[in-house]
Design an enzyme around this catalytic site. Structure first.
Site, PDB file in Angstrom:
ATOM      1  N   THR A 231      30.252  38.627  43.508  1.00 46.30           N
ATOM      2  CA  THR A 231      31.585  39.045  43.052  1.00 46.30           C
ATOM      3  C   THR A 231      32.238  37.876  42.311  1.00 46.30           C
ATOM      4  O   THR A 231      31.991  36.715  42.615  1.00 46.30           O
ATOM      5  CB  THR A 231      32.486  39.490  44.228  1.00 46.30           C
ATOM      6  OG1 THR A 231      32.791  38.360  45.055  1.00 46.30           O
ATOM      7  CG2 THR A 231      31.820  40.586  45.053  1.00 46.30           C
TER       8      THR A 231
ATOM      9  N   TYR B 180      47.064  29.181  48.936  1.00 44.38           N
ATOM     10  CA  TYR B 180      45.634  29.174  48.578  1.00 44.38           C
ATOM     11  C   TYR B 180      44.817  28.477  49.673  1.00 44.38           C
ATOM     12  O   TYR B 180      43.786  28.982  50.118  1.00 44.38           O
ATOM     13  CB  TYR B 180      45.456  28.459  47.238  1.00 44.38           C
ATOM     14  CG  TYR B 180      44.015  28.274  46.814  1.00 44.38           C
ATOM     15  CD1 TYR B 180      43.317  29.310  46.212  1.00 44.38           C
ATOM     16  CD2 TYR B 180      43.355  27.055  47.019  1.00 44.38           C
ATOM     17  CE1 TYR B 180      41.987  29.149  45.814  1.00 44.38           C
ATOM     18  CE2 TYR B 180      42.037  26.880  46.628  1.00 44.38           C
ATOM     19  CZ  TYR B 180      41.360  27.932  46.027  1.00 44.38           C
ATOM     20  OH  TYR B 180      40.041  27.763  45.648  1.00 44.38           O
TER      21      TYR B 180
HETATM   22  N1  LIG Z   1      36.805  25.599  40.483  1.00 39.93           N
HETATM   23  C1  LIG Z   1      37.123  24.956  41.581  1.00 39.93           C
HETATM   24  O1  LIG Z   1      37.488  23.777  41.540  1.00 39.93           O
HETATM   25  C2  LIG Z   1      37.027  25.636  42.918  1.00 39.93           C
HETATM   26  C3  LIG Z   1      37.086  24.841  44.061  1.00 39.93           C
HETATM   27  C4  LIG Z   1      36.992  25.432  45.306  1.00 39.93           C
HETATM   28  C5  LIG Z   1      36.848  26.805  45.411  1.00 39.93           C
HETATM   29  N2  LIG Z   1      36.811  27.556  44.270  1.00 39.93           N
HETATM   30  C6  LIG Z   1      36.645  28.997  44.441  1.00 39.93           C
HETATM   31  O2  LIG Z   1      35.528  29.407  43.698  1.00 39.93           O
HETATM   32  C7  LIG Z   1      35.650  30.791  43.378  1.00 39.93           C
HETATM   33  C8  LIG Z   1      35.360  30.964  41.899  1.00 39.93           C
HETATM   34  O3  LIG Z   1      36.351  30.293  41.162  1.00 39.93           O
HETATM   35  P1  LIG Z   1      36.068  29.599  39.742  1.00 39.93           P
HETATM   36  O4  LIG Z   1      36.551  28.222  39.827  1.00 39.93           O
HETATM   37  O5  LIG Z   1      34.698  29.892  39.283  1.00 39.93           O
HETATM   38  O6  LIG Z   1      37.186  30.363  38.868  1.00 39.93           O
HETATM   39  P2  LIG Z   1      37.078  31.374  37.626  1.00 39.93           P
HETATM   40  O7  LIG Z   1      36.286  30.770  36.550  1.00 39.93           O
HETATM   41  O8  LIG Z   1      38.491  31.769  37.362  1.00 39.93           O
HETATM   42  O9  LIG Z   1      36.293  32.605  38.237  1.00 39.93           O
HETATM   43  C9  LIG Z   1      36.909  33.459  39.151  1.00 39.93           C
HETATM   44  C10 LIG Z   1      36.114  34.734  39.174  1.00 39.93           C
HETATM   45  O10 LIG Z   1      36.697  35.616  40.142  1.00 39.93           O
HETATM   46  C11 LIG Z   1      36.995  36.846  39.506  1.00 39.93           C
HETATM   47  N3  LIG Z   1      38.156  37.446  40.142  1.00 39.93           N
HETATM   48  C12 LIG Z   1      39.367  36.889  40.369  1.00 39.93           C
HETATM   49  N4  LIG Z   1      40.176  37.769  40.996  1.00 39.93           N
HETATM   50  C13 LIG Z   1      39.422  38.897  41.171  1.00 39.93           C
HETATM   51  C14 LIG Z   1      39.676  40.165  41.742  1.00 39.93           C
HETATM   52  N5  LIG Z   1      40.867  40.474  42.272  1.00 39.93           N
HETATM   53  N6  LIG Z   1      38.674  41.075  41.747  1.00 39.93           N
HETATM   54  C15 LIG Z   1      37.466  40.785  41.211  1.00 39.93           C
HETATM   55  N7  LIG Z   1      37.175  39.615  40.642  1.00 39.93           N
HETATM   56  C16 LIG Z   1      38.161  38.684  40.622  1.00 39.93           C
HETATM   57  C17 LIG Z   1      37.197  36.526  38.034  1.00 39.93           C
HETATM   58  O11 LIG Z   1      36.867  37.639  37.232  1.00 39.93           O
HETATM   59  P3  LIG Z   1      37.923  38.548  36.434  1.00 39.93           P
HETATM   60  O12 LIG Z   1      38.964  37.644  35.885  1.00 39.93           O
HETATM   61  O13 LIG Z   1      37.073  39.217  35.403  1.00 39.93           O
HETATM   62  O14 LIG Z   1      38.434  39.501  37.460  1.00 39.93           O
HETATM   63  C18 LIG Z   1      36.136  35.446  37.829  1.00 39.93           C
HETATM   64  O15 LIG Z   1      34.877  36.024  37.601  1.00 39.93           O
HETATM   65  C19 LIG Z   1      37.039  31.198  43.827  1.00 39.93           C
HETATM   66  O16 LIG Z   1      36.965  31.834  45.090  1.00 39.93           O
HETATM   67  C20 LIG Z   1      37.759  29.871  43.937  1.00 39.93           C
HETATM   68  O17 LIG Z   1      38.832  29.937  44.836  1.00 39.93           O
HETATM   69  C21 LIG Z   1      36.889  27.007  43.043  1.00 39.93           C
END
Ligand SMILES: NC(=O)c1ccc[n+]([C@@H]2O[C@H](COP(=O)([O-])OP(=O)(O)OC[C@H]3O[C@@H](n4cnc5c(N)ncnc54)[C@H](OP(=O)(O)O)[C@@H]3O)[C@@H](O)[C@H]2O)c1
Length: 249
Positions: free
Chosen positions: A12, A150
């Site tokens: 997802t 968050y």
């Molecule tokens: N980047 C970091 O530094 C970091 C650090 C710790 C944890 N994380 C976690 O890693 C995960 C991925 O984040 P990322 O950094 O890769 O960010 P990202 O590039 O913004 O990717 C987030 C993904 O989640 C999807 N998404 C968001 N809300 C959604 C919803 N309601 N339903 C379905 N899909 C949804 C988005 O797709 P759509 O926009 O197409 O819906 C996108 O594919 C998240 O859980 C985030 O909290 C990230």
């Protein structure tokens, strides 16, 4: 021979960042991967970049009807599920006086509710030996000014990991989570208001990491592969920190 030949995975939040890199890695190792996200065009592009081993289903994880539709599509393929990477999520900065009910509900419904009901609805499809992987954050054990809602959602994910591992161990299903540090994704840059602020934010975050850099989505994808594969067969209920040492040294 790939490490995941013949297996089926759901990722997802696979339209960008960590989820997209993980979907690519799992498919490269032989899995058939179902990808989700809310943005249809980004989903189509992600699927096209992977090819035959990818199926896209547009779904918002905070919408129960979308989740029912997603699992109906996966169920129709009659493959079952070997790997669930419940990764969709995100957040926004908000200082305590500025937190609204909407901010709280949006963040919890996506990060906590979305993860909970993704895993719940996947249960009937899970094959013996399945691996569930959740995305928490290294913020789940630390305080973070202006990011408390968050951080609380990610602490909930850490707790889910332990409880669900206990609940599913007798089925032979493993549940683990990954706690990324700052990873260079659109989601991380998007926390800042504009490109200049984003550059400053990323620079500041990198400086706070012992390795003195941000991580890449591919570095998280490597850990997803480890937890998805038989290489981690004796692990459940665990959380792996992939954060350049930020929470350890
Ligand atoms: N980047 C970091 O530094 C970091 C650090 C710790 C944890 N994380 C976690 O890693 C995960 C991925 O984040 P990322 O950094 O890769 O960010 P990202 O590039 O913004 O990717 C987030 C993904 O989640 C999807 N998404 C968001 N809300 C959604 C919803 N309601 N339903 C379905 N899909 C949804 C988005 O797709 P759509 O926009 O197409 O819906 C996108 O594919 C998240 O859980 C985030 O909290 C990230």
């Amino acid at each position: 021979m790939g490490q995941l030949d013949g297996r089926t995975a759901l990722v997802t939040g696979a339209t960008s960042g960590i989820g997209l890199a993980a979907a690519r890695r799992l498919a490269a190792e032989g899995a058939h991967v179902f990808l989700t996200g809310r943005r249809q065009r980004a989903l189509d592009e992600a699927v096209a970049s992977i090819g035959d081993r990818a199926t896209g289903v547009r779904a918002d994880v905070s919408d129960p009807d979308d989740l029912d539709r997603l699992f109906a599509v996966i169920g129709q393929q009659d493959r079952g599920l070997d790997i669930v990477f419940a990764n969709a999520g995100g957040g926004e900065f908000a200082a305590l006086p500025d937190i609204t009910w909407q901010h709280y509900a949006d963040t919890f419904n996506t990060n906590v509710g979305g993860t909970l009901f993704t895993v719940q609805k996947a249960l009937p499809l899970l094959r013996p030996g399945a691996s569930i992987i959740l995305t928490s954050s290294n913020i789940d054990t630390k305080g973070a000014a202006s990011f408390s809602v968050y951080a609380a959602t990610k602490a909930a994910i850490r707790s889910f990991t332990r409880s669900w591992a206990a609940e599913l161990v007798d089925r032979g299903v493993r549940v683990n989570s990954i706690a990324p540090g700052p990873i260079e994704t659109p989601g991380l840059s998007g926390l800042a208001g504009d490109p200049t602020a984003a550059e400053q934010l990323l620079k500041g975050l990198a400086a706070g990491v012992p390795m003195n850099r941000l991580g890449s989505p591919e570095e998280i994808a490597g850990t997803v592969l480890f937890l998805a594969s038989d290489a981690s067969s004796y692990m459940t209920g665990a959380e792996i920190y992939v954060d350049g040492g930020a929470s350890q040294i």
